[in-house]
Design a protein around this motif. Structure first.
Motif, PDB file in Angstrom:
ATOM      1  N   HIS A   1       2.950  -5.605   4.312  1.00  0.00           N
ATOM      2  CA  HIS A   1       4.146  -5.588   5.002  1.00  0.00           C
ATOM      3  C   HIS A   1       4.536  -4.776   6.188  1.00  0.00           C
ATOM      4  CE1 HIS A   1       7.794  -7.673   4.757  1.00  0.00           C
ATOM      5  NE2 HIS A   1       9.043  -6.285   5.356  1.00  0.00           N
ATOM      6  N   PHE A   2       4.648  -5.582   7.556  1.00  0.00           N
ATOM      7  CA  PHE A   2       5.218  -4.569   8.486  1.00  0.00           C
ATOM      8  C   PHE A   2       6.777  -4.245   8.411  1.00  0.00           C
ATOM      9  CE2 PHE A   2       0.972  -5.866   9.883  1.00  0.00           C
ATOM     10  CZ  PHE A   2       0.230  -4.159  10.518  1.00  0.00           C
ATOM     11  N   THR A   3       7.446  -3.596   8.550  1.00  0.00           N
ATOM     12  CA  THR A   3       8.620  -3.489   8.527  1.00  0.00           C
ATOM     13  C   THR A   3       9.219  -3.061   9.887  1.00  0.00           C
ATOM     14  OG1 THR A   3       8.758  -0.971   8.713  1.00  0.00           O
ATOM     15  CG2 THR A   3       8.260  -2.168   6.590  1.00  0.00           C
ATOM     16  N   THR A   4      10.451  -3.195   9.779  1.00  0.00           N
ATOM     17  CA  THR A   4      12.003  -2.910  11.807  1.00  0.00           C
ATOM     18  C   THR A   4      10.641  -1.612  11.831  1.00  0.00           C
ATOM     19  OG1 THR A   4      13.214  -2.589   9.582  1.00  0.00           O
ATOM     20  CG2 THR A   4      12.971  -4.698  10.319  1.00  0.00           C
ATOM     21  N   ARG A   5      11.365  -0.894  11.288  1.00  0.00           N
ATOM     22  CA  ARG A   5      10.246   1.255  11.546  1.00  0.00           C
ATOM     23  C   ARG A   5       9.115   0.925  11.782  1.00  0.00           C
ATOM     24  NH1 ARG A   5      14.084   3.461  12.692  1.00  0.00           N
ATOM     25  NH2 ARG A   5      12.785   5.633  12.885  1.00  0.00           N
ATOM     26  N   GLN A   6       8.683   0.048  12.350  1.00  0.00           N
ATOM     27  CA  GLN A   6       6.464   0.143  12.669  1.00  0.00           C
ATOM     28  C   GLN A   6       6.269   0.475  11.614  1.00  0.00           C
ATOM     29  OE1 GLN A   6       8.534   2.218  16.244  1.00  0.00           O
ATOM     30  NE2 GLN A   6       7.798  -0.115  17.706  1.00  0.00           N
ATOM     31  N   ASN A   7       6.079   0.661  10.881  1.00  0.00           N
ATOM     32  CA  ASN A   7       5.734   0.980   9.352  1.00  0.00           C
ATOM     33  C   ASN A   7       4.680  -0.679   8.949  1.00  0.00           C
ATOM     34  OD1 ASN A   7       6.336   3.671   9.771  1.00  0.00           O
ATOM     35  ND2 ASN A   7       7.946   3.497   8.534  1.00  0.00           N
ATOM     36  N   ILE A   8       3.981   0.247   7.681  1.00  0.00           N
ATOM     37  CA  ILE A   8       3.271  -0.715   7.153  1.00  0.00           C
ATOM     38  C   ILE A   8       3.111  -0.737   5.609  1.00  0.00           C
ATOM     39  CG2 ILE A   8       1.428  -0.329   7.095  1.00  0.00           C
ATOM     40  CD1 ILE A   8       0.104  -2.724   7.016  1.00  0.00           C
ATOM     41  N   GLN A   9       3.716  -1.502   4.700  1.00  0.00           N
ATOM     42  CA  GLN A   9       4.006  -1.142   2.824  1.00  0.00           C
ATOM     43  C   GLN A   9       2.404  -2.286   2.898  1.00  0.00           C
ATOM     44  OE1 GLN A   9       9.209  -0.589   3.647  1.00  0.00           O
ATOM     45  NE2 GLN A   9       7.821  -2.659   2.221  1.00  0.00           N
ATOM     46  N   PHE A  10       2.296  -1.075   1.328  1.00  0.00           N
ATOM     47  CA  PHE A  10       1.442  -1.906   0.298  1.00  0.00           C
ATOM     48  C   PHE A  10       2.290  -1.971  -0.362  1.00  0.00           C
ATOM     49  CE2 PHE A  10      -1.410  -0.189   4.176  1.00  0.00           C
ATOM     50  CZ  PHE A  10      -2.078  -1.401   4.376  1.00  0.00           C
ATOM     51  N   ASN A  11       2.035  -3.289  -1.352  1.00  0.00           N
ATOM     52  CA  ASN A  11       3.169  -3.228  -2.501  1.00  0.00           C
ATOM     53  C   ASN A  11       3.032  -2.857  -3.785  1.00  0.00           C
ATOM     54  OD1 ASN A  11       6.278  -3.400  -0.848  1.00  0.00           O
ATOM     55  ND2 ASN A  11       4.839  -6.021  -0.333  1.00  0.00           N
ATOM     56  N   TRP A  12       1.756  -2.895  -4.055  1.00  0.00           N
ATOM     57  CA  TRP A  12       0.831  -3.467  -5.137  1.00  0.00           C
ATOM     58  C   TRP A  12      -0.123  -1.680  -5.252  1.00  0.00           C
ATOM     59  CZ3 TRP A  12       2.381  -7.005  -8.578  1.00  0.00           C
ATOM     60  CH2 TRP A  12       3.229  -7.854  -8.082  1.00  0.00           C
ATOM     61  N   ILE A  13       0.142  -0.635  -5.460  1.00  0.00           N
ATOM     62  CA  ILE A  13      -0.846   0.618  -5.759  1.00  0.00           C
ATOM     63  C   ILE A  13      -0.812   0.904  -6.740  1.00  0.00           C
ATOM     64  CG2 ILE A  13      -1.333   2.475  -4.254  1.00  0.00           C
ATOM     65  CD1 ILE A  13      -1.021   0.388  -2.300  1.00  0.00           C
ATOM     66  N   GLN A  14      -1.722   1.148  -7.881  1.00  0.00           N
ATOM     67  CA  GLN A  14      -1.343   2.229  -8.403  1.00  0.00           C
ATOM     68  C   GLN A  14      -1.392   3.900  -7.972  1.00  0.00           C
ATOM     69  OE1 GLN A  14      -2.436   0.233 -11.886  1.00  0.00           O
ATOM     70  NE2 GLN A  14      -2.097  -1.137 -10.357  1.00  0.00           N
ATOM     71  N   LEU A  15      -1.145   4.311  -8.871  1.00  0.00           N
ATOM     72  CA  LEU A  15      -0.593   6.018  -9.087  1.00  0.00           C
ATOM     73  C   LEU A  15      -1.924   7.097  -8.415  1.00  0.00           C
ATOM     74  CD1 LEU A  15       1.331   8.001  -8.166  1.00  0.00           C
ATOM     75  CD2 LEU A  15       1.122   8.178 -11.008  1.00  0.00           C
ATOM     76  N   GLU A  16      -3.581   6.612  -9.483  1.00  0.00           N
ATOM     77  CA  GLU A  16      -4.410   7.323  -9.108  1.00  0.00           C
ATOM     78  C   GLU A  16      -5.292   6.709  -8.583  1.00  0.00           C
ATOM     79  OE1 GLU A  16      -4.792   3.769 -11.942  1.00  0.00           O
ATOM     80  OE2 GLU A  16      -3.744   4.848 -11.971  1.00  0.00           O
ATOM     81  N   GLN A  17      -5.000   5.810  -7.274  1.00  0.00           N
ATOM     82  CA  GLN A  17      -6.057   5.280  -6.181  1.00  0.00           C
ATOM     83  C   GLN A  17      -5.123   6.044  -5.115  1.00  0.00           C
ATOM     84  OE1 GLN A  17      -5.917   1.312  -6.619  1.00  0.00           O
ATOM     85  NE2 GLN A  17      -8.176   1.638  -8.042  1.00  0.00           N
ATOM     86  N   ALA A  18      -3.620   6.947  -5.360  1.00  0.00           N
ATOM     87  CA  ALA A  18      -2.966   6.535  -3.788  1.00  0.00           C
ATOM     88  C   ALA A  18      -3.633   8.336  -3.633  1.00  0.00           C
ATOM     89  CB  ALA A  18      -1.952   7.172  -4.636  1.00  0.00           C
ATOM     90  N   PRO A  19      -4.218   8.753  -3.697  1.00  0.00           N
ATOM     91  CA  PRO A  19      -4.694   9.915  -2.610  1.00  0.00           C
ATOM     92  C   PRO A  19      -5.885   9.587  -1.966  1.00  0.00           C
ATOM     93  CG  PRO A  19      -4.169  10.916  -4.951  1.00  0.00           C
ATOM     94  CD  PRO A  19      -4.135   9.849  -4.832  1.00  0.00           C
ATOM     95  N   ASP A  20      -6.386   8.702  -2.291  1.00  0.00           N
ATOM     96  CA  ASP A  20      -7.616   8.535  -2.234  1.00  0.00           C
ATOM     97  C   ASP A  20      -7.505   7.284  -0.870  1.00  0.00           C
ATOM     98  OD1 ASP A  20      -9.884   9.207  -3.887  1.00  0.00           O
ATOM     99  OD2 ASP A  20      -9.467   7.094  -4.708  1.00  0.00           O
ATOM    100  N   ILE A  21      -6.401   6.582  -0.966  1.00  0.00           N
ATOM    101  CA  ILE A  21      -5.802   5.847   0.051  1.00  0.00           C
ATOM    102  C   ILE A  21      -5.311   6.641   1.441  1.00  0.00           C
ATOM    103  CG2 ILE A  21      -3.755   4.120   0.886  1.00  0.00           C
ATOM    104  CD1 ILE A  21      -3.757   3.030  -2.122  1.00  0.00           C
ATOM    105  N   LEU A  22      -4.270   7.967   0.789  1.00  0.00           N
ATOM    106  CA  LEU A  22      -4.229   8.656   1.625  1.00  0.00           C
ATOM    107  C   LEU A  22      -5.602   9.431   2.742  1.00  0.00           C
ATOM    108  CD1 LEU A  22      -0.978  10.645   0.412  1.00  0.00           C
ATOM    109  CD2 LEU A  22      -1.418   8.955   1.837  1.00  0.00           C
ATOM    110  N   ASP A  23      -6.608   9.618   1.846  1.00  0.00           N
ATOM    111  CA  ASP A  23      -7.947  10.446   2.252  1.00  0.00           C
ATOM    112  C   ASP A  23      -8.052   9.164   2.973  1.00  0.00           C
ATOM    113  OD1 ASP A  23      -9.801  12.152   2.213  1.00  0.00           O
ATOM    114  OD2 ASP A  23     -11.255  11.083   1.666  1.00  0.00           O
ATOM    115  N   CYS A  24      -8.465   7.741   3.012  1.00  0.00           N
ATOM    116  CA  CYS A  24      -8.694   6.389   3.919  1.00  0.00           C
ATOM    117  C   CYS A  24      -7.595   7.216   5.508  1.00  0.00           C
ATOM    118  CB  CYS A  24      -8.834   5.501   3.395  1.00  0.00           C
ATOM    119  SG  CYS A  24      -8.847   4.216   4.420  1.00  0.00           S
TER     120      CYS A  24
END
Length: 564
Positions: free
Chosen positions: A84-107
């Motif tokens: 989901h692209f936002t009014t602040r020119q960011n993107i949001q992902f709404n269905w993230i599992q906590l244990e996977q968050a560091p892997d996403i940041l690494d990506c």
């Protein structure tokens, strides 16, 4: 576009590993949720209704094709196949599992991206307009200064724990398309008569519970002093901003309490104490950053292009798309193209699937220079398309459902995710947006209405910027039921203004009829092709109120939103 240097890589990689350890400690119980909360917010991770939401920074809205493919990979691998692209020119992902968050940041780090400071009481993502560097009315490309602000504010220890979140926008065109007057700091970059780059600085703007239009605090700041002057503003805010009440903690409340003159005097004193210090931008540093934003290798193209003109004449659907989606470019033979994320009932405003992202990334390479922009209006933009390629691009976008020619029209709705996802929301936004889009799905009728912005927020936090929509819709709660308050007459840009509440709120089921009555009233009163916002400013809101309330049963009374 800017490419990471060794410092950038080191900072982002180390932050990923730091957060990986913090997540592990939260999962094994070493950290309580209360202890973990500020740590995850510093990395853009929110806990919402159904799952965690990760907000990824897209500095000043610029993406490479590679980065967009990375976002598509995250959407497909770690989310439910979209972002989901936002009014602040960011993107949001709404269905993230906590244990996977560091892997996403690494990506993200591998693609020169991160989620640092997309939340928390700190300086958020610096924004500008989606047409920076290519707009025909641009004075100076603002992206080098936006990048300098990004580098200066990222993990700046003095400003990581401000009284409240802090937002900065910069623009440099004849028309403000970055909504700079509704930011904590808004910057307009221009040249004086001698050609010197100067900045007009606005402070105290913002929406939310107490919407306020920012006021000019300095009209002629030399560009070299940008960082030191912003630092002075932040220091005054950090020192005097309220920390006892989060609803009164934004800088706009401080500016209003002190008065703009007194606030300006204090900033000036602070600035004089630090001016000409290490925060001064040298010519060498500016040129180092500006080298990342040099124009691409444009071809010398004929103008006009005969084949393009023929396609415009022979294909009315293509011609309609060009009218709404193609923006004049500063280079002859080229155009910037708006890719609508607002197809109507088939997808919520701002949502783009992984498959669509991958196609757009490929189209950016095929028809441009491998660059994509995120617009304040939640649409995407290809900044450099040859006019001769517009027909082929239109056909390719149509195949993925992203050729809706409604940019700037009623169905180009700005909407937050609302109560479907957000735990702060009072009401749903997406169903209201889609019900209105379904009612007004006749493109000829929309074109006849003309330019009109409609913005929806699910709560007073105003992530949908409803205050500055020509028509604004705010979700409110009444004894556990969802109702919607309507404002008229808001506008962004050079003449930014706040909409006025027209009266009691309406139920969700009533909203398509409400918008239809507003449009009918507009058509009954307008003169020739008078734009909606001009009409509201000319006749006021009373005729609209009369058409909405005169024959209706007594609507549910709602507390009026706080307006200055």
């Amino acid at each position: 576009m800017y490419n990471y240097d060794d410092y950038d890589y080191a900072l982002v990689r180390e932050r990923v590993e730091q957060f990986r350890d913090q997540v592990a400690r939260r999962l094994n119980g070493e950290l309580t949720e209360e202890e973990f909360l500020p740590l995850r917010l510093q990395n853009g991770l929110y806990l919402q209704k159904h799952a965690y939401m990760l907000r990824v920074a897209i500095p000043y809205g610029v993406l490479s094709s590679h980065q967009l493919r990375t976002l598509a990979h995250i959407a497909r691998t770690y989310d439910k196949g979209y972002g989901h692209f936002t009014t602040r020119q960011n993107i949001q992902f709404n269905w993230i599992q906590l244990e996977q968050a560091p892997d996403i940041l690494d990506c993200l780090a591998a693609a020169q991206m991160h989620a640092i400071q997309t939340s928390g009481n700190c300086v958020r993502n610096v924004t500008t307009e989606a047409f920076a560097g290519v707009a025909a009315d641009e004075i100076i490309d603002p992206r080098p200064l936006a990048e300098l602000l990004r580098q200066w504010s990222t993990i700046n220890p003095e400003f990581l724990f401000l009284p409240r979140k802090f937002k900065i926008a910069i623009s440099s065109a004849e028309q403000d398309r970055a909504a700079i007057k509704v930011h904590d700091i808004g910057l307009h970059l221009y040249r004086d008569n001698s050609g010197e780059m100067l900045l007009r600085v606005y402070v105290g703007g913002g929406l939310g519970r107490t919407p306020i239009i920012g006021l000019a605090i300095k009209n002629d700041l030399p560009w070299r002093h940008l960082l030191s002057y912003v630092e002075a503003i932040l220091r005054v805010y950090n020192r005097h901003g309220r920390r006892d009440n989060k609803y009164k903690a934004r800088i706009k409340i401080l500016v209003k309490a002190l008065g703009i003159a007194a606030f300006a005097e204090e900033v000036e004193r602070e600035w004089q104490a630090i001016n000409n210090g290490p925060a001064e931008i040298t010519e060498q540093e500016y040129q180092r950053i500006a080298a990342s934003f040099t124009p691409p290798d444009y071809a010398l193209l004929p103008a006009p292009d005969f084949e393009y003109s023929t396609q415009l004449s022979n294909n009315p659907d293509f011609s309609r798309w060009v009218t709404r989606s193609v923006v004049t470019h500063k280079t002859a033979g080229y155009a910037a193209v708006i890719i609508s994320t607002k197809p109507g009932i088939s997808a919520p405003p701002g949502d783009v699937t992984a498959e669509q992202m991958e196609v757009i990334a490929a189209l950016a390479e095929q028809f441009g220079f491998g660059e994509v922009r995120v617009a304040h209006e939640q649409n995407l933009v290809l900044p450099d398309v040859r006019k001769a390629d517009l027909f082929a691009l239109w056909q390719a976008l149509d195949l993925i459902g992203m050729a809706t020619p409604n940019a700037g029209l009623l169905t180009d709705i700005i909407a937050c995710p609302g109560g479907d996802y957000c735990s702060l929301a009072n009401a749903k936004s997406i169903p209201i947006a889609q019900a209105i889009q379904q009612r007004f799905d006749d493109l000829d009728y929309l074109q006849g209405i003309g330019e009109l912005s409609l913005n929806i927020s699910g709560c007073m936090n105003a992530c949908g910027h409803h205050h500055i929509g020509n028509i604004g819709i705010l979700g409110v709660d009444k004894n556990g039921s969802e109702f919607y308050q309507v404002t008229l007459g808001g506008a962004q840009g050079n003449e930014s203004c706040l909409g006025k509440v027209i009266g009691p709120a309406f139920s969700a089921a009533e909203m398509p009829d409400v918008i239809e009555k507003i449009i009918t009233t507009y058509k009954n009163y307008r003169e020739m092709d008078e734009p909606f916002i001009d009409l509201v400013q000319r006749i006021g809101i009373d005729p609209f109120k009369e058409s909405l309330y005169q024959n209706s049963a007594s609507p549910q009374q709602q507390p009026a939103e706080v307006l200055p």
